[in-house]
Design an enzyme around this catalytic site. Sequence first.
Site, short mmCIF file in Angstrom:
data_model
loop_
_atom_site.label_atom_id
_atom_site.label_comp_id
_atom_site.label_asym_id
_atom_site.label_seq_id
_atom_site.Cartn_x
_atom_site.Cartn_y
_atom_site.Cartn_z
N TRP A 36 0.83 -1.21 0.00
CA TRP A 36 0.00 0.00 0.00
C TRP A 36 0.86 1.25 0.00
O TRP A 36 1.87 1.31 0.71
CB TRP A 36 -0.87 -0.01 1.25
CG TRP A 36 -1.44 1.33 1.62
CD1 TRP A 36 -0.79 2.34 2.29
CD2 TRP A 36 -2.76 1.82 1.37
NE1 TRP A 36 -1.62 3.42 2.45
CE2 TRP A 36 -2.85 3.12 1.90
CE3 TRP A 36 -3.89 1.26 0.73
CZ2 TRP A 36 -4.01 3.88 1.83
CZ3 TRP A 36 -5.04 2.03 0.67
CH2 TRP A 36 -5.10 3.33 1.21
N ASN A 38 0.29 5.66 0.31
CA ASN A 38 -0.48 6.90 0.23
C ASN A 38 0.44 8.09 0.11
O ASN A 38 1.33 8.05 -0.76
CB ASN A 38 -1.59 7.01 1.29
CG ASN A 38 -1.20 6.92 2.73
OD1 ASN A 38 -0.76 5.88 3.20
ND2 ASN A 38 -1.36 7.99 3.48
N ASP A 39 0.29 9.11 0.89
CA ASP A 39 0.91 10.42 0.63
C ASP A 39 2.38 10.41 0.18
O ASP A 39 3.18 9.67 0.74
CB ASP A 39 0.92 11.27 1.90
CG ASP A 39 -0.36 11.27 2.65
OD1 ASP A 39 -1.35 10.74 2.17
OD2 ASP A 39 -0.36 11.81 3.77
N TRP A 63 -4.20 0.22 4.16
CA TRP A 63 -3.50 1.15 5.06
C TRP A 63 -3.32 0.45 6.41
O TRP A 63 -4.25 -0.12 6.96
CB TRP A 63 -4.32 2.43 5.23
CG TRP A 63 -3.58 3.46 6.05
CD1 TRP A 63 -2.75 4.42 5.56
CD2 TRP A 63 -3.61 3.63 7.47
NE1 TRP A 63 -2.24 5.17 6.59
CE2 TRP A 63 -2.75 4.70 7.77
CE3 TRP A 63 -4.24 2.97 8.51
CZ2 TRP A 63 -2.53 5.15 9.08
CZ3 TRP A 63 -4.02 3.40 9.81
CH2 TRP A 63 -3.18 4.48 10.09
N SER A 99 3.12 11.20 7.67
CA SER A 99 3.72 12.03 6.63
C SER A 99 4.67 13.10 7.15
O SER A 99 4.55 13.54 8.29
CB SER A 99 2.61 12.69 5.81
OG SER A 99 2.03 11.72 4.99
N ARG A 167 -0.06 17.00 12.64
CA ARG A 167 0.69 16.10 11.76
C ARG A 167 1.08 16.71 10.41
O ARG A 167 0.57 17.72 10.00
CB ARG A 167 -0.11 14.81 11.51
CG ARG A 167 -1.47 14.99 10.87
CD ARG A 167 -2.13 13.62 10.69
NE ARG A 167 -3.47 13.72 10.19
CZ ARG A 167 -4.56 13.90 10.96
NH1 ARG A 167 -4.43 14.00 12.28
NH2 ARG A 167 -5.76 14.00 10.41
N ASP A 168 1.99 15.99 9.77
CA ASP A 168 2.42 16.22 8.38
C ASP A 168 3.32 17.44 8.21
O ASP A 168 3.02 18.36 7.42
CB ASP A 168 1.19 16.31 7.45
CG ASP A 168 0.21 15.16 7.64
OD1 ASP A 168 0.66 14.09 8.10
OD2 ASP A 168 -0.99 15.34 7.36
#
Length: 495
Positions: A36, A38-39, A63, A99, A167-168
Amino acid sequence: MISDKLRKAREFEAHYGPFIPDDRRPAFHLTPTIGWMNDPNGFSLYKGEYHLFYQYHPYSTDWDSMHWGHVKTRDFLRWERLPAALAPDMEYDQNGCFSGGAAELPDGRQLLVYTGVRQIRQENGELHDCQTQCVAIGDGVDYEKWPANPVLTARDLPAGGSPEDFRDPKVWREPDGTYRLVVGNRIPDSSGTVLLYKSENGVDWSLVGPVDASHNQYGQMWECPDFFPLDGKQVLLVSPMEMSPIGLEFHAGHGNVCLIGSYDQERNRFERESVQAIDYGIDFYAPQTLEAADGRRIMIGWMQNWNTIGGKPRANRWFGQMSLPRELSIREGRLIQTPVRELEGYRRNKVAYQNVLVGAETTLHGIQGRMIDMIVTVRPASRDSYRSFRVNVAKDGEYVTTLRYKPDTSILKLDRTRSGSNADIVHTRSLLVRPRDGALKLRIVLDRFSVEVFVNDGEQVASATIFTRQEAAAISFDAVGSVLMDVEKYDIVMD
Ligand code: FRU
Protein backbone atom coordinates in the site's frame (compact mmCIF):
# COMPACT_ATOMS: atom_id res chain seq x y z
CA MET A 1 21.57 0.64 13.23
CA ILE A 2 18.62 -0.85 11.44
CA SER A 3 15.76 -2.07 13.64
CA ASP A 4 14.22 -5.51 13.24
CA LYS A 5 11.02 -3.91 12.00
CA LEU A 6 12.80 -2.01 9.24
CA ARG A 7 14.92 -5.02 8.29
CA LYS A 8 11.78 -7.13 8.02
CA ALA A 9 10.12 -4.56 5.74
CA ARG A 10 13.23 -4.32 3.55
CA GLU A 11 13.51 -8.09 3.24
CA PHE A 12 9.83 -8.41 2.44
CA GLU A 13 9.84 -5.82 -0.35
CA ALA A 14 13.12 -7.12 -1.81
CA HIS A 15 11.81 -10.68 -1.83
CA TYR A 16 8.21 -10.27 -2.97
CA GLY A 17 8.29 -6.97 -4.91
CA PRO A 18 10.01 -8.41 -7.98
CA PHE A 19 7.28 -11.05 -8.40
CA ILE A 20 4.96 -8.39 -9.81
CA PRO A 21 5.70 -7.93 -13.52
CA ASP A 22 6.42 -4.37 -14.64
CA ASP A 23 3.58 -4.37 -17.15
CA ARG A 24 1.09 -4.84 -14.30
CA ARG A 25 1.82 -1.36 -13.03
CA PRO A 26 2.01 2.11 -14.60
CA ALA A 27 5.04 2.82 -16.79
CA PHE A 28 5.95 6.29 -15.50
CA HIS A 29 3.73 6.89 -12.49
CA LEU A 30 5.13 5.68 -9.21
CA THR A 31 3.58 2.78 -7.32
CA PRO A 32 5.13 0.66 -4.59
CA THR A 33 6.53 -2.64 -5.88
CA ILE A 34 4.28 -4.31 -3.38
CA GLY A 35 1.80 -3.22 -0.76
CA TRP A 36 0.00 0.00 0.00
CA MET A 37 1.10 3.58 -0.72
CA ASN A 38 -0.48 6.90 0.23
CA ASP A 39 0.91 10.42 0.63
CA PRO A 40 4.13 11.59 -0.97
CA ASN A 41 6.67 12.49 1.73
CA GLY A 42 10.05 14.20 1.75
CA PHE A 43 9.89 15.22 -1.92
CA SER A 44 13.16 17.15 -2.16
CA LEU A 45 16.49 17.65 -3.86
CA TYR A 46 19.34 15.80 -2.18
CA LYS A 47 22.86 15.59 -3.60
CA GLY A 48 21.70 16.40 -7.11
CA GLU A 49 18.87 13.83 -7.18
CA TYR A 50 15.21 14.11 -6.33
CA HIS A 51 14.15 11.92 -3.46
CA LEU A 52 10.61 10.87 -2.81
CA PHE A 53 9.39 8.95 0.20
CA TYR A 54 5.84 7.76 0.68
CA GLN A 55 3.42 6.45 3.25
CA TYR A 56 3.84 2.73 2.92
CA HIS A 57 2.59 -0.59 4.22
CA PRO A 58 4.51 -3.29 2.38
CA TYR A 59 2.64 -6.29 3.77
CA SER A 60 -0.82 -5.75 2.29
CA THR A 61 -2.72 -3.42 -0.01
CA ASP A 62 -4.48 -1.86 2.99
CA TRP A 63 -3.50 1.15 5.06
CA ASP A 64 -1.82 -0.13 8.22
CA SER A 65 1.26 0.47 10.41
CA MET A 66 2.90 3.27 8.41
CA HIS A 67 6.46 2.93 7.13
CA TRP A 68 8.23 5.27 4.70
CA GLY A 69 8.96 3.80 1.26
CA HIS A 70 11.73 5.45 -0.73
CA VAL A 71 12.70 6.16 -4.34
CA LYS A 72 14.80 8.72 -6.17
CA THR A 73 14.85 10.14 -9.67
CA ARG A 74 16.71 12.54 -11.94
CA ASP A 75 13.87 13.26 -14.34
CA PHE A 76 10.67 12.73 -12.28
CA LEU A 77 9.56 9.84 -14.48
CA ARG A 78 12.07 7.06 -13.98
CA TRP A 79 12.19 6.04 -10.36
CA GLU A 80 15.07 4.17 -8.78
CA ARG A 81 13.95 2.06 -5.90
CA LEU A 82 15.66 2.33 -2.54
CA PRO A 83 14.97 0.25 0.57
CA ALA A 84 12.23 1.36 2.95
CA ALA A 85 13.54 4.31 4.96
CA LEU A 86 11.54 4.31 8.19
CA ALA A 87 9.58 1.77 10.21
CA PRO A 88 7.44 2.45 13.28
CA ASP A 89 9.99 1.00 15.65
CA MET A 90 10.17 3.47 18.55
CA GLU A 91 7.82 4.06 21.43
CA TYR A 92 6.89 7.52 20.17
CA ASP A 93 6.08 6.29 16.64
CA GLN A 94 4.90 2.76 17.42
CA ASN A 95 1.55 3.36 15.71
CA GLY A 96 3.00 4.86 12.57
CA CYS A 97 5.60 7.06 10.92
CA PHE A 98 3.11 9.46 9.34
CA SER A 99 3.72 12.03 6.63
CA GLY A 100 6.52 14.55 6.64
CA GLY A 101 9.24 16.28 4.68
CA ALA A 102 12.97 16.27 3.98
CA ALA A 103 15.81 18.71 3.45
CA GLU A 104 19.56 18.56 2.87
CA LEU A 105 21.74 19.55 5.82
CA PRO A 106 24.87 21.65 5.27
CA ASP A 107 27.09 18.68 6.24
CA GLY A 108 25.63 16.63 3.37
CA ARG A 109 23.29 14.52 5.47
CA GLN A 110 19.56 14.28 4.81
CA LEU A 111 17.06 15.47 7.37
CA LEU A 112 13.66 13.80 7.59
CA VAL A 113 10.92 15.31 9.73
CA TYR A 114 7.82 13.15 10.19
CA THR A 115 4.88 12.63 12.50
CA GLY A 116 5.29 9.92 15.11
CA VAL A 117 2.00 8.41 16.23
CA ARG A 118 1.43 6.67 19.53
CA GLN A 119 -2.00 5.63 20.66
CA ILE A 120 -2.86 6.15 24.29
CA ARG A 121 -5.81 4.56 26.04
CA GLN A 122 -7.98 7.15 27.75
CA GLU A 123 -9.76 6.72 31.07
CA ASN A 124 -13.02 6.01 29.22
CA GLY A 125 -11.33 3.18 27.33
CA GLU A 126 -11.03 5.01 24.01
CA LEU A 127 -7.75 4.98 22.12
CA HIS A 128 -6.55 8.43 21.13
CA ASP A 129 -3.58 9.39 18.98
CA CYS A 130 -0.72 11.32 20.43
CA GLN A 131 0.92 12.92 17.37
CA THR A 132 4.37 14.48 17.67
CA GLN A 133 6.98 15.64 15.18
CA CYS A 134 10.14 13.54 14.98
CA VAL A 135 13.46 13.70 13.18
CA ALA A 136 15.61 11.09 11.41
CA ILE A 137 18.95 11.90 9.80
CA GLY A 138 20.74 9.83 7.20
CA ASP A 139 22.85 9.44 4.09
CA GLY A 140 20.10 9.04 1.47
CA VAL A 141 19.53 5.34 2.24
CA ASP A 142 19.80 4.68 5.98
CA TYR A 143 18.44 6.97 8.67
CA GLU A 144 18.96 7.23 12.42
CA LYS A 145 16.11 8.49 14.49
CA TRP A 146 17.15 11.49 16.54
CA PRO A 147 17.88 10.55 20.17
CA ALA A 148 15.98 13.56 21.51
CA ASN A 149 12.77 12.70 19.59
CA PRO A 150 10.07 13.88 19.55
CA VAL A 151 11.18 17.38 18.65
CA LEU A 152 7.71 18.97 18.69
CA THR A 153 5.01 17.88 21.13
CA ALA A 154 1.81 19.19 22.69
CA ARG A 155 3.99 21.64 24.64
CA ASP A 156 4.86 23.40 21.39
CA LEU A 157 1.26 23.97 20.32
CA PRO A 158 -0.53 27.30 20.66
CA ALA A 159 -3.27 27.35 23.31
CA GLY A 160 -6.19 25.14 22.27
CA GLY A 161 -4.23 23.21 19.62
CA SER A 162 -5.06 19.50 19.49
CA PRO A 163 -2.21 17.06 20.30
CA GLU A 164 -4.27 14.35 18.57
CA ASP A 165 -4.38 16.09 15.20
CA PHE A 166 -0.91 17.53 14.85
CA ARG A 167 0.69 16.10 11.76
CA ASP A 168 2.42 16.22 8.38
CA PRO A 169 5.38 18.59 8.77
CA LYS A 170 6.72 19.93 5.46
CA VAL A 171 10.25 21.21 5.98
CA TRP A 172 12.48 23.44 3.85
CA ARG A 173 15.69 25.40 4.12
CA GLU A 174 15.55 29.16 3.77
CA PRO A 175 18.17 31.05 1.73
CA ASP A 176 19.78 32.20 5.03
CA GLY A 177 20.39 28.58 6.04
CA THR A 178 17.69 28.37 8.71
CA TYR A 179 14.79 25.93 8.48
CA ARG A 180 11.02 26.28 8.48
CA LEU A 181 8.25 23.77 8.66
CA VAL A 182 4.49 23.96 8.29
CA VAL A 183 2.32 21.36 9.97
CA GLY A 184 -1.41 20.67 10.21
CA ASN A 185 -3.28 21.07 13.48
CA ARG A 186 -6.86 21.24 14.72
CA ILE A 187 -8.16 24.12 16.81
CA PRO A 188 -11.13 24.37 19.21
CA ASP A 189 -13.64 25.28 16.45
CA SER A 190 -12.87 21.67 15.37
CA SER A 191 -11.42 22.68 12.02
CA GLY A 192 -7.89 22.84 10.71
CA THR A 193 -5.06 25.29 10.85
CA VAL A 194 -1.49 25.40 9.55
CA LEU A 195 1.28 26.22 12.02
CA LEU A 196 4.71 27.55 11.11
CA TYR A 197 7.84 26.62 13.11
CA LYS A 198 11.46 27.69 12.68
CA SER A 199 14.81 26.16 13.49
CA GLU A 200 18.49 27.02 13.21
CA ASN A 201 19.64 23.41 12.84
CA GLY A 202 16.64 21.29 11.77
CA VAL A 203 16.20 19.59 15.14
CA ASP A 204 15.43 22.36 17.66
CA TRP A 205 12.17 23.97 16.64
CA SER A 206 10.11 26.87 17.94
CA LEU A 207 6.66 28.13 17.05
CA VAL A 208 6.34 31.17 14.80
CA GLY A 209 2.54 31.05 14.70
CA PRO A 210 -0.47 30.06 12.60
CA VAL A 211 -0.37 30.81 8.88
CA ASP A 212 -4.06 30.34 8.11
CA ALA A 213 -7.07 28.36 9.33
CA SER A 214 -10.22 26.82 7.91
CA HIS A 215 -12.71 28.07 10.51
CA ASN A 216 -15.00 25.41 9.08
CA GLN A 217 -15.09 27.11 5.70
CA TYR A 218 -12.86 24.67 3.82
CA GLY A 219 -13.33 21.39 5.63
CA GLN A 220 -12.24 20.09 9.00
CA MET A 221 -8.69 18.95 9.80
CA TRP A 222 -6.16 20.35 7.33
CA GLU A 223 -3.70 17.61 6.40
CA CYS A 224 -0.42 17.78 4.51
CA PRO A 225 0.20 21.53 4.19
CA ASP A 226 2.82 23.05 1.90
CA PHE A 227 3.77 26.73 1.77
CA PHE A 228 6.00 28.36 -0.84
CA PRO A 229 6.56 31.45 -2.96
CA LEU A 230 5.54 31.24 -6.62
CA ASP A 231 5.69 33.92 -9.29
CA GLY A 232 5.59 36.80 -6.82
CA LYS A 233 2.75 35.29 -4.76
CA GLN A 234 2.67 32.92 -1.81
CA VAL A 235 0.88 29.58 -2.09
CA LEU A 236 -0.58 27.48 0.70
CA LEU A 237 -1.69 23.96 -0.24
CA VAL A 238 -3.80 21.93 2.17
CA SER A 239 -5.76 18.70 2.04
CA PRO A 240 -8.87 19.16 4.17
CA MET A 241 -10.89 16.30 5.60
CA GLU A 242 -14.68 16.32 5.60
CA MET A 243 -15.24 19.16 3.16
CA SER A 244 -18.71 20.32 2.23
CA PRO A 245 -19.21 20.86 -1.46
CA ILE A 246 -18.95 24.40 -2.85
CA GLY A 247 -20.42 24.66 -6.35
CA LEU A 248 -18.31 22.61 -8.73
CA GLU A 249 -15.12 23.95 -7.14
CA PHE A 250 -14.98 21.61 -4.15
CA HIS A 251 -16.63 18.24 -3.75
CA ALA A 252 -17.66 16.60 -0.48
CA GLY A 253 -15.15 14.55 1.49
CA HIS A 254 -11.37 14.67 1.36
CA GLY A 255 -10.46 17.62 -0.82
CA ASN A 256 -7.47 19.57 -1.99
CA VAL A 257 -7.25 23.33 -1.71
CA CYS A 258 -4.86 25.95 -3.02
CA LEU A 259 -4.85 29.34 -1.27
CA ILE A 260 -2.97 32.06 -3.14
CA GLY A 261 -2.02 35.30 -1.46
CA SER A 262 0.72 37.56 -0.26
CA TYR A 263 3.04 36.87 2.63
CA ASP A 264 4.84 39.18 5.00
CA GLN A 265 7.51 36.88 6.38
CA GLU A 266 8.68 39.33 9.08
CA ARG A 267 5.23 39.40 10.64
CA ASN A 268 4.18 35.92 9.49
CA ARG A 269 1.09 37.38 7.88
CA PHE A 270 -0.49 35.50 5.00
CA GLU A 271 -3.28 37.41 3.23
CA ARG A 272 -5.48 35.23 1.03
CA GLU A 273 -6.35 36.58 -2.38
CA SER A 274 -7.97 33.55 -3.97
CA VAL A 275 -8.94 29.99 -3.18
CA GLN A 276 -9.30 27.17 -5.71
CA ALA A 277 -9.17 23.41 -6.02
CA ILE A 278 -5.82 21.92 -6.97
CA ASP A 279 -7.15 18.92 -8.89
CA TYR A 280 -10.76 18.73 -10.05
CA GLY A 281 -10.78 15.01 -10.75
CA ILE A 282 -11.64 11.98 -8.65
CA ASP A 283 -8.29 10.80 -7.31
CA PHE A 284 -5.93 13.36 -5.86
CA TYR A 285 -4.81 14.15 -2.33
CA ALA A 286 -1.96 15.28 -0.10
CA PRO A 287 0.32 16.90 -2.70
CA GLN A 288 3.82 18.04 -1.86
CA THR A 289 6.21 20.30 -3.79
CA LEU A 290 9.93 20.84 -4.18
CA GLU A 291 12.07 23.51 -5.72
CA ALA A 292 14.10 21.89 -8.50
CA ALA A 293 17.74 22.70 -9.15
CA ASP A 294 16.67 24.94 -12.05
CA GLY A 295 14.16 26.83 -9.90
CA ARG A 296 10.99 25.09 -11.06
CA ARG A 297 8.35 24.43 -8.38
CA ILE A 298 7.24 20.83 -8.93
CA MET A 299 4.28 19.17 -7.24
CA ILE A 300 3.41 15.50 -6.88
CA GLY A 301 0.24 14.16 -5.27
CA TRP A 302 -1.24 10.86 -4.20
CA MET A 303 -3.39 9.95 -7.23
CA GLN A 304 -6.01 8.44 -5.02
CA ASN A 305 -8.36 9.72 -2.39
CA TRP A 306 -9.47 8.28 0.94
CA ASN A 307 -13.04 8.32 -0.35
CA THR A 308 -12.21 6.10 -3.34
CA ILE A 309 -9.88 3.51 -1.84
CA GLY A 310 -12.79 1.06 -1.89
CA GLY A 311 -12.23 0.74 -5.62
CA LYS A 312 -9.21 -1.48 -5.14
CA PRO A 313 -8.75 -4.16 -7.81
CA ARG A 314 -8.50 -7.42 -5.95
CA ALA A 315 -5.91 -9.02 -8.16
CA ASN A 316 -3.33 -6.29 -7.68
CA ARG A 317 -0.60 -6.73 -5.12
CA TRP A 318 0.08 -2.99 -5.04
CA PHE A 319 -2.27 -0.14 -4.35
CA GLY A 320 -1.73 3.61 -4.64
CA GLN A 321 -0.16 5.68 -7.41
CA MET A 322 1.49 9.07 -7.46
CA SER A 323 0.30 11.69 -9.93
CA LEU A 324 2.56 12.94 -12.67
CA PRO A 325 4.94 15.48 -11.19
CA ARG A 326 3.62 18.86 -12.34
CA GLU A 327 5.32 22.20 -12.89
CA LEU A 328 3.51 24.98 -11.10
CA SER A 329 3.10 28.61 -12.02
CA ILE A 330 0.57 31.39 -11.53
CA ARG A 331 -1.31 32.95 -14.42
CA GLU A 332 -4.04 35.54 -13.95
CA GLY A 333 -4.18 34.73 -10.26
CA ARG A 334 -4.71 31.00 -10.80
CA LEU A 335 -2.54 27.99 -10.15
CA ILE A 336 -1.33 26.51 -13.44
CA GLN A 337 -0.09 22.92 -13.63
CA THR A 338 1.66 21.25 -16.53
CA PRO A 339 3.30 17.83 -16.67
CA VAL A 340 7.03 18.08 -16.01
CA ARG A 341 8.70 18.99 -19.30
CA GLU A 342 10.83 15.83 -19.00
CA LEU A 343 7.77 13.88 -20.20
CA GLU A 344 8.32 15.33 -23.67
CA GLY A 345 11.67 13.53 -23.79
CA TYR A 346 9.81 10.19 -23.74
CA ARG A 347 7.40 11.07 -26.54
CA ARG A 348 7.61 8.77 -29.57
CA ASN A 349 5.59 8.08 -32.75
CA LYS A 350 3.88 11.41 -33.29
CA VAL A 351 0.51 11.23 -35.02
CA ALA A 352 -1.25 14.51 -35.79
CA TYR A 353 -4.46 15.60 -37.50
CA GLN A 354 -5.77 19.08 -38.12
CA ASN A 355 -9.24 20.46 -38.72
CA VAL A 356 -11.03 17.14 -38.49
CA LEU A 357 -14.77 17.68 -38.69
CA VAL A 358 -16.30 15.59 -35.90
CA GLY A 359 -19.99 14.81 -35.54
CA ALA A 360 -20.80 11.10 -35.46
CA GLU A 361 -18.31 8.85 -33.68
CA THR A 362 -14.92 9.19 -35.31
CA THR A 363 -11.75 7.16 -34.95
CA LEU A 364 -8.46 8.22 -36.47
CA HIS A 365 -5.73 5.95 -37.72
CA GLY A 366 -2.86 5.83 -35.22
CA ILE A 367 -4.82 7.49 -32.42
CA GLN A 368 -5.07 4.90 -29.68
CA GLY A 369 -3.04 3.60 -26.74
CA ARG A 370 -2.84 3.44 -22.96
CA MET A 371 0.55 5.09 -22.43
CA ILE A 372 0.12 8.29 -24.31
CA ASP A 373 0.34 12.07 -24.21
CA MET A 374 -2.40 13.51 -26.42
CA ILE A 375 -3.50 17.07 -27.07
CA VAL A 376 -7.02 17.58 -28.36
CA THR A 377 -8.22 21.02 -29.40
CA VAL A 378 -11.84 21.59 -30.39
CA ARG A 379 -13.48 24.64 -31.94
CA PRO A 380 -17.05 25.15 -33.10
CA ALA A 381 -17.30 24.37 -36.81
CA SER A 382 -19.50 27.46 -37.09
CA ARG A 383 -21.33 29.70 -34.64
CA ASP A 384 -23.31 27.59 -32.08
CA SER A 385 -22.39 24.50 -34.06
CA TYR A 386 -22.32 21.99 -31.22
CA ARG A 387 -24.09 21.06 -28.00
CA SER A 388 -21.50 18.62 -26.71
CA PHE A 389 -18.23 17.00 -27.61
CA ARG A 390 -16.73 13.78 -26.28
CA VAL A 391 -13.35 12.14 -26.17
CA ASN A 392 -13.56 8.43 -25.38
CA VAL A 393 -10.37 6.69 -24.24
CA ALA A 394 -9.37 3.29 -22.83
CA LYS A 395 -12.16 1.88 -24.91
CA ASP A 396 -13.30 -1.43 -26.32
CA GLY A 397 -16.76 -2.95 -26.73
CA GLU A 398 -17.25 -3.04 -22.96
CA TYR A 399 -15.14 -0.33 -21.40
CA VAL A 400 -14.70 3.38 -21.90
CA THR A 401 -13.51 6.45 -20.01
CA THR A 402 -15.15 9.62 -21.27
CA LEU A 403 -14.59 13.35 -21.22
CA ARG A 404 -17.64 15.30 -22.29
CA TYR A 405 -17.71 19.04 -22.79
CA LYS A 406 -20.82 21.18 -23.13
CA PRO A 407 -20.07 24.67 -24.36
CA ASP A 408 -23.41 26.16 -23.23
CA THR A 409 -22.65 25.39 -19.56
CA SER A 410 -18.82 25.27 -19.83
CA ILE A 411 -18.93 21.99 -17.93
CA LEU A 412 -16.42 19.26 -18.58
CA LYS A 413 -17.37 15.88 -17.17
CA LEU A 414 -14.97 13.07 -16.49
CA ASP A 415 -16.71 9.70 -16.41
CA ARG A 416 -15.00 6.46 -15.51
CA THR A 417 -18.18 4.53 -14.73
CA ARG A 418 -17.12 1.85 -17.22
CA SER A 419 -13.41 1.79 -16.52
CA GLY A 420 -12.94 -1.54 -14.86
CA SER A 421 -14.17 -0.79 -11.36
CA ASN A 422 -16.91 -2.84 -9.77
CA ALA A 423 -17.00 -0.75 -6.61
CA ASP A 424 -19.87 1.61 -5.92
CA ILE A 425 -17.73 4.71 -5.43
CA VAL A 426 -17.68 8.09 -7.14
CA HIS A 427 -16.98 7.59 -10.85
CA THR A 428 -17.81 10.99 -12.33
CA ARG A 429 -16.72 14.52 -11.67
CA SER A 430 -17.83 17.72 -13.37
CA LEU A 431 -15.77 20.85 -13.53
CA LEU A 432 -16.49 24.33 -14.71
CA VAL A 433 -13.89 25.29 -17.27
CA ARG A 434 -13.20 28.78 -18.52
CA PRO A 435 -14.92 29.33 -21.85
CA ARG A 436 -12.86 30.54 -24.79
CA ASP A 437 -15.36 31.13 -27.56
CA GLY A 438 -16.61 27.55 -27.39
CA ALA A 439 -13.07 26.23 -27.83
CA LEU A 440 -11.32 23.85 -25.50
CA LYS A 441 -7.84 22.36 -25.25
CA LEU A 442 -7.32 19.09 -23.42
CA ARG A 443 -3.99 17.45 -22.79
CA ILE A 444 -4.71 13.88 -21.80
CA VAL A 445 -2.01 11.70 -20.29
CA LEU A 446 -2.77 8.00 -19.95
CA ASP A 447 -0.52 5.55 -18.16
CA ARG A 448 -2.16 2.12 -18.04
CA PHE A 449 -4.17 2.71 -14.85
CA SER A 450 -4.83 6.43 -14.86
CA VAL A 451 -6.00 9.42 -16.81
CA GLU A 452 -4.85 12.98 -16.12
CA VAL A 453 -6.47 15.81 -18.04
CA PHE A 454 -4.82 19.23 -18.25
CA VAL A 455 -7.40 21.76 -19.41
CA ASN A 456 -6.50 24.89 -21.37
CA ASP A 457 -2.75 24.72 -20.86
CA GLY A 458 -2.94 23.64 -17.24
CA GLU A 459 -5.58 26.05 -15.95
CA GLN A 460 -7.33 23.07 -14.42
CA VAL A 461 -6.41 19.43 -13.95
CA ALA A 462 -8.59 16.39 -13.38
CA SER A 463 -7.07 13.04 -12.41
CA ALA A 464 -8.59 9.62 -12.02
CA THR A 465 -7.39 6.08 -11.66
CA ILE A 466 -8.86 3.52 -14.03
CA PHE A 467 -8.46 -0.23 -13.91
CA THR A 468 -9.66 -1.03 -17.40
CA ARG A 469 -7.99 -4.03 -19.02
CA GLN A 470 -5.06 -2.93 -21.16
CA GLU A 471 -6.52 -4.31 -24.42
CA ALA A 472 -9.14 -1.56 -24.18
CA ALA A 473 -6.95 0.97 -25.94
CA ALA A 474 -9.20 2.53 -28.60
CA ILE A 475 -9.89 6.25 -28.73
CA SER A 476 -12.83 7.91 -30.43
CA PHE A 477 -14.43 11.33 -30.67
CA ASP A 478 -18.00 12.40 -31.20
CA ALA A 479 -20.15 15.50 -31.01
CA VAL A 480 -23.77 16.50 -30.87
CA GLY A 481 -23.57 18.99 -33.69
CA SER A 482 -20.14 19.39 -35.19
CA VAL A 483 -16.72 20.60 -34.13
CA LEU A 484 -13.39 21.13 -35.77
CA MET A 485 -10.70 19.22 -33.96
CA ASP A 486 -6.91 19.07 -33.93
CA VAL A 487 -5.23 16.05 -32.35
CA GLU A 488 -1.60 15.46 -31.60
CA LYS A 489 -0.70 12.17 -30.00
CA TYR A 490 2.52 10.59 -28.82
CA ASP A 491 3.25 7.24 -27.27
CA ILE A 492 5.20 7.53 -24.08
CA VAL A 493 7.98 4.97 -24.23
CA MET A 494 10.26 4.48 -21.25
CA ASP A 495 13.14 2.96 -23.22
C1 FRU B 1 -3.16 12.08 4.70
C2 FRU B 1 -2.81 11.35 5.97
C3 FRU B 1 -1.89 12.20 6.79
C4 FRU B 1 -1.17 11.20 7.62
C5 FRU B 1 -1.06 10.03 6.69
C6 FRU B 1 -1.13 8.70 7.35
O1 FRU B 1 -3.51 11.26 3.65
O2 FRU B 1 -3.99 11.04 6.67
O3 FRU B 1 -2.51 13.21 7.54
O4 FRU B 1 0.07 11.65 8.03
O5 FRU B 1 -2.10 10.16 5.74
O6 FRU B 1 -0.79 7.68 6.48
